[in-house]
Design an enzyme around this catalytic site. Structure first.
Site, PDB file in Angstrom:
ATOM      1  N   LYS A 114       0.708  -1.392   0.339  1.00 27.56           N
ATOM      2  CA  LYS A 114       0.004   0.084  -0.209  1.00 27.56           C
ATOM      3  C   LYS A 114       1.092   1.048  -0.031  1.00 27.56           C
ATOM      4  O   LYS A 114       0.583   2.402  -0.486  1.00 27.56           O
ATOM      5  CB  LYS A 114      -1.164   0.122   1.009  1.00 27.56           C
ATOM      6  CG  LYS A 114      -1.978  -1.289   1.308  1.00 27.56           C
ATOM      7  CD  LYS A 114      -2.855  -1.064   2.594  1.00 27.56           C
ATOM      8  CE  LYS A 114      -3.753  -1.855   2.011  1.00 27.56           C
ATOM      9  NZ  LYS A 114      -4.447  -2.480   3.516  1.00 27.56           N
ATOM     10  N   GLN A 165      -5.248  -1.118   9.580  1.00 28.49           N
ATOM     11  CA  GLN A 165      -5.005  -2.645   8.471  1.00 28.49           C
ATOM     12  C   GLN A 165      -5.568  -3.210   9.877  1.00 28.49           C
ATOM     13  O   GLN A 165      -4.803  -4.151  10.866  1.00 28.49           O
ATOM     14  CB  GLN A 165      -3.239  -2.876   8.763  1.00 28.49           C
ATOM     15  CG  GLN A 165      -3.421  -4.304   7.850  1.00 28.49           C
ATOM     16  CD  GLN A 165      -3.476  -4.051   6.452  1.00 28.49           C
ATOM     17  OE1 GLN A 165      -3.833  -2.911   5.674  1.00 28.49           O
ATOM     18  NE2 GLN A 165      -4.335  -5.198   6.382  1.00 28.49           N
ATOM     19  N   ASP A 201     -11.649   3.081   4.034  1.00 25.14           N
ATOM     20  CA  ASP A 201     -12.237   1.066   3.881  1.00 25.14           C
ATOM     21  C   ASP A 201     -13.305   1.145   3.949  1.00 25.14           C
ATOM     22  O   ASP A 201     -13.570  -0.455   3.749  1.00 25.14           O
ATOM     23  CB  ASP A 201     -11.379   0.427   4.921  1.00 25.14           C
ATOM     24  CG  ASP A 201     -10.415  -0.620   4.788  1.00 25.14           C
ATOM     25  OD1 ASP A 201     -10.513  -0.616   3.767  1.00 25.14           O
ATOM     26  OD2 ASP A 201      -9.798  -1.018   6.179  1.00 25.14           O
TER      27      ASP A 201
END
Ligand code: NDP
Length: 286
Positions: free
Chosen positions: A54, A98, A121
């Site tokens: 990422k 994460q 997200d």
């Protein structure tokens, strides 16, 4: 093989090229690049690889930001403080915590403190509500990428019978909402579903998000169906395989995503796209 293979790498590259152009325009208009901050707790090796990717891809499109690496024994309070600090920073447009988190941390509690305007997200309750009420908002990256791949095939979703196998908050449920918003007739199957084979046999669109190697047999796929395989499973020899029996399914489907190289590359591409979306929305809302 009858099916056309949907090339996720190529579509992801297109998305990233679009993002890079939008980042350049944003810098020109606002004098700073969109900012994405990733919070990584613990030592999970797969998460470390994923976060490194990422970071690299974000920097390649001009998105600025960093990774906050926290020890595996970080307390929930300390983690919530890190997220709250990022919420308060004006130069941060996107925050990604994460997952999975170490067991002693409650992912829902962390997601609940995240500023929905920075929820790249798409997992906060606000983002989920916006999705199900078909209002604009930040969408979960993997299913959003699946929609982009489906659009690539050009098949009409309106009126199509879609079967989504898997009902996770990360993939199954949001893609069901996205397909419904596009007027597909959606069935969501899960571990208690009876006669999964019968449902899949009737489907024009099959989305598999289970995490069980090749559990959707090729012989179940209807002639001409479109197959999106989200599953990523590692075989004992280290190779990757999806949730769909690819070779046999490709004999019947019209379009199919491979594993790897299908849905996988889309997730980060859509995260970067969401980051620019978030940055543009934040400056517009001032
Ligand atoms: P989860 O484990 O959270 O969910 C799996 C779902 O599959 C559950 O809803 C479960 O049902 C259902 N399921 C389990 N067994 C069966 C069965 N025998 N028949 C029908 N349904 C079943 O997984 P995720 O949604 O997070 O991920 C799914 C897959 O997608 C994984 O392989 C994961 O690695 C991959 N993935 C890939 C991404 C990418 O490409 N970038 C990103 C995210 C995930 P129930 O709810 O009843 O337990």
């Amino acid at each position: 093989m009858r099916a056309s293979v949907i090339d996720g790498k190529a579509v992801a590259a297109e998305v990233k090229a679009e993002v890079a152009a939008r980042v350049r325009a944003f810098v020109e208009a606002h004098g700073r690049a969109p900012g994405l901050e990733v919070v990584l707790v613990g030592d999970d090796p797969a998460s470390h690889v994923y976060v490194a990717s990422k970071e690299k891809q974000a920097s390649a499109v001009g998105i600025r930001g960093g990774v906050h690496r926290l020890a595996a024994d970080t307390s929930e309070r300390a983690l919530l403080e890190v997220v709250a600090g990022l919420n308060d920073r004006d130069d941060v447009d996107g925050i990604l915590v994460q997952l999975p988190l170490p067991r002693h941390l409650d992912a829902a509690a962390v997601i609940d403190v995240l500023d929905p305007a920075k929820d790249v997200d798409g997992l906060t309750a606000i983002s989920t509500g916006l999705l199900w009420s078909e209002r604009s908002g930040l969408r979960p990256c993997t299913p959003w990428g699946c929609m982009r791949l489906l659009d690539r095939t050009g098949i009409p979703l309106e009126g199509a019978r879609a079967v989504v196998v898997g009902r996770s908050a990360l993939v199954g449920k949001p893609i069901a909402a996205m397909l419904l918003a596009r007027h597909a007739t959606v069935t969501v199957a899960h571990s208690r579903t009876r006669d999964l084979e019968g449902l899949v046999r009737e489907a024009d669109v099959v989305v598999a998000a289970v995490g069980r190697p090749e559990m959707i047999r090729g012989s179940w796929i209807a002639d001409g169906a479109v197959v999106i395989d989200v599953g990523i499973n590692r075989r004992p020899d280290g190779s990757l395989v999806g949730d769909v029996e690819f070779a046999a399914a490709a004999e019947r489907a019209s379009w199919i995503t491979p594993v790897p190289g299908g849905v996988g590359p889309m997730t980060i591409a859509m995260l970067l796209s969401n980051t620019v979306d978030a940055a543009e929305r934040r400056v517009r809302s001032r």
